[in-house]
Design an enzyme around this catalytic site. Structure first.
Site, PDB file in Angstrom:
ATOM      1  CG  HIS A  90      -0.433   0.025   2.528  1.00 20.55           C
ATOM      2  ND1 HIS A  90       0.378  -0.967   3.036  1.00 20.55           N
ATOM      3  CD2 HIS A  90      -0.555   0.951   3.516  1.00 20.55           C
ATOM      4  CE1 HIS A  90       0.711  -0.650   4.278  1.00 20.55           C
ATOM      5  NE2 HIS A  90       0.164   0.500   4.600  1.00 20.55           N
ATOM      6  CG  HIS A 120      -0.035   4.253   4.827  1.00 16.23           C
ATOM      7  ND1 HIS A 120      -0.799   3.449   5.654  1.00 16.23           N
ATOM      8  CD2 HIS A 120      -0.854   5.252   4.400  1.00 16.23           C
ATOM      9  CE1 HIS A 120      -2.021   3.951   5.731  1.00 16.23           C
ATOM     10  NE2 HIS A 120      -2.087   5.030   4.982  1.00 16.23           N
ATOM     11  CG  ASP A 163       4.741   2.945   7.567  1.00 17.30           C
ATOM     12  OD1 ASP A 163       3.873   3.363   6.781  1.00 17.30           O
ATOM     13  OD2 ASP A 163       4.478   2.133   8.480  1.00 17.30           O
ATOM     14  CG  HIS A 164       4.080  -0.193   4.472  1.00 12.35           C
ATOM     15  ND1 HIS A 164       4.115  -1.500   4.884  1.00 12.35           N
ATOM     16  CD2 HIS A 164       3.584   0.522   5.504  1.00 12.35           C
ATOM     17  CE1 HIS A 164       3.636  -1.575   6.111  1.00 12.35           C
ATOM     18  NE2 HIS A 164       3.310  -0.363   6.515  1.00 12.35           N
ATOM     19  CG  HIS A 187      -4.174  -0.018   6.612  1.00 13.65           C
ATOM     20  ND1 HIS A 187      -4.122   0.491   7.888  1.00 13.65           N
ATOM     21  CD2 HIS A 187      -2.990   0.326   6.041  1.00 13.65           C
ATOM     22  CE1 HIS A 187      -2.971   1.116   8.076  1.00 13.65           C
ATOM     23  NE2 HIS A 187      -2.267   1.032   6.971  1.00 13.65           N
ATOM     24  CG  ASP A 225       0.461  -1.538   7.709  1.00 13.39           C
ATOM     25  OD1 ASP A 225       1.351  -2.376   7.931  1.00 13.39           O
ATOM     26  OD2 ASP A 225       0.655  -0.308   7.753  1.00 13.39           O
ATOM     27  CG  HIS A 245       4.061  -2.188  11.265  1.00 11.37           C
ATOM     28  ND1 HIS A 245       4.902  -1.115  11.442  1.00 11.37           N
ATOM     29  CD2 HIS A 245       3.197  -1.842  10.272  1.00 11.37           C
ATOM     30  CE1 HIS A 245       4.553  -0.142  10.599  1.00 11.37           C
ATOM     31  NE2 HIS A 245       3.527  -0.566   9.875  1.00 11.37           N
TER      32      HIS A 245
HETATM   33 ZN    ZN Z   1      -0.169   1.501   6.541  1.00 11.38          ZN
END
Ligand code: ZN
Length: 252
Positions: free
Chosen positions: A56, A58, A60-61, A114, A133, A172
């Site tokens: 996805h 975001h 942090d990915h 999400h 996530d 995570h």
């Molecule tokens: Zn995320």
């Protein structure tokens, strides 16, 4: 097993994965927020990265997508609906598409909730799910762009229908806090209590910096069988129950 899966700790609690087809040496990176640890791992094992995969949009990915794509001369794959917000995206995927990593193949499941464009990569021969996530060990992602009904579909009707022995590689290292919540909502569940005890011991010996994490402190992968036994969100009987749990977890 023909698909080697290396877990690379990134940021503070993210997992980036390096997938290497052992038959061909071709490789793919899944969910990379920073490039340096990925490049170091690729160089140390001599893999040839052919794709950069994102679950996805975001940061942090996927923040490192452009840098990795340039370095390895590789396309960036993610959901087609995220073309305008997933860094470096070159190849839009949809439900049912197939991605090849050397001789291994992954099916794409679209699991919006999400985020609207969230996908999972399912490697059937390797029995491995990259769930980002959406499905965590003992938890699920927050509902930023979807409803409880959408997450119920993603968990119970899509990911949860895969075979019990498939391994879950999520985005995570949240397992300990997820299990604390699970034990709170299902205090009689022995599988949760036992796993929480085990995970607490592993995590008590963790490195000061997640980048230096040893394999022994990583609680990922889980399996779908473990998730059916310990994950309250997968165990929810309907969307309303899942929604209540998610709201309670947001405040926990
Ligand atoms: Zn995320």
């Amino acid at each position: 097993m023909a698909l080697r899966i290396e877990r690379i700790p990134t940021l503070r609690d993210n997992y980036t994965y390096l997938l290497v087809c052992e038959a061909t040496g071709e490789a793919a990176v899944v969910d990379a927020p920073e490039a340096a640890p990925v490049v170091r791992r690729v160089e140390s094992c001599g893999a040839r990265v052919r794709q950069v995969l994102s679950t996805h949009h975001h940061p942090d990915h996927c923040a490192a997508n452009p840098e990795l794509a340039e370095r390895f001369g590789a396309p960036v794959l993610g959901h087609v609906s995220d073309a305008d917000r997933l860094p470096g995206l070159t190849t839009g995927l949809e439900e049912g598409d197939v991605v090849r990593v050397g001789a291994e193949t992954a099916r794409i499941l679209h699991v919006p909730a999400h985020t609207r464009g969230h996908i999972a990569y399912v490697f059937d021969a390797a029995k491995a799910i990259f769930s980002g996530d959406t499905l965590f060990a003992a938890g699920c992602g927050r509902l930023f762009e979807g409803t409880p009904a959408m997450m119920f579909t993603a968990l119970s009707e899509k990911l949860g229908r895969l075979p019990d022995d498939y391994r879950v590689f999520c985005g995570h290292e949240y397992t300990e806090s997820n299990l604390r919540f699970a034990a709170h909502v299902e205090p009689e569940n022995r599988a949760i209590a036992e796993k929480l005890e085990r995970v607490r011991k592993l995590r008590a010996r963790r490195a000061a910096d997640w980048h230096d994490a040893a394999a022994e402190e990583m609680t990922i992968p889980s399996t779908l069988a473990e998730e059916w036994a310990t994950n309250p969100f997968l165990r929810a009987r309907n969307a309303a129950e899942l929604g209540r749990l998610r709201a309670e977890k947001d405040r926990f």
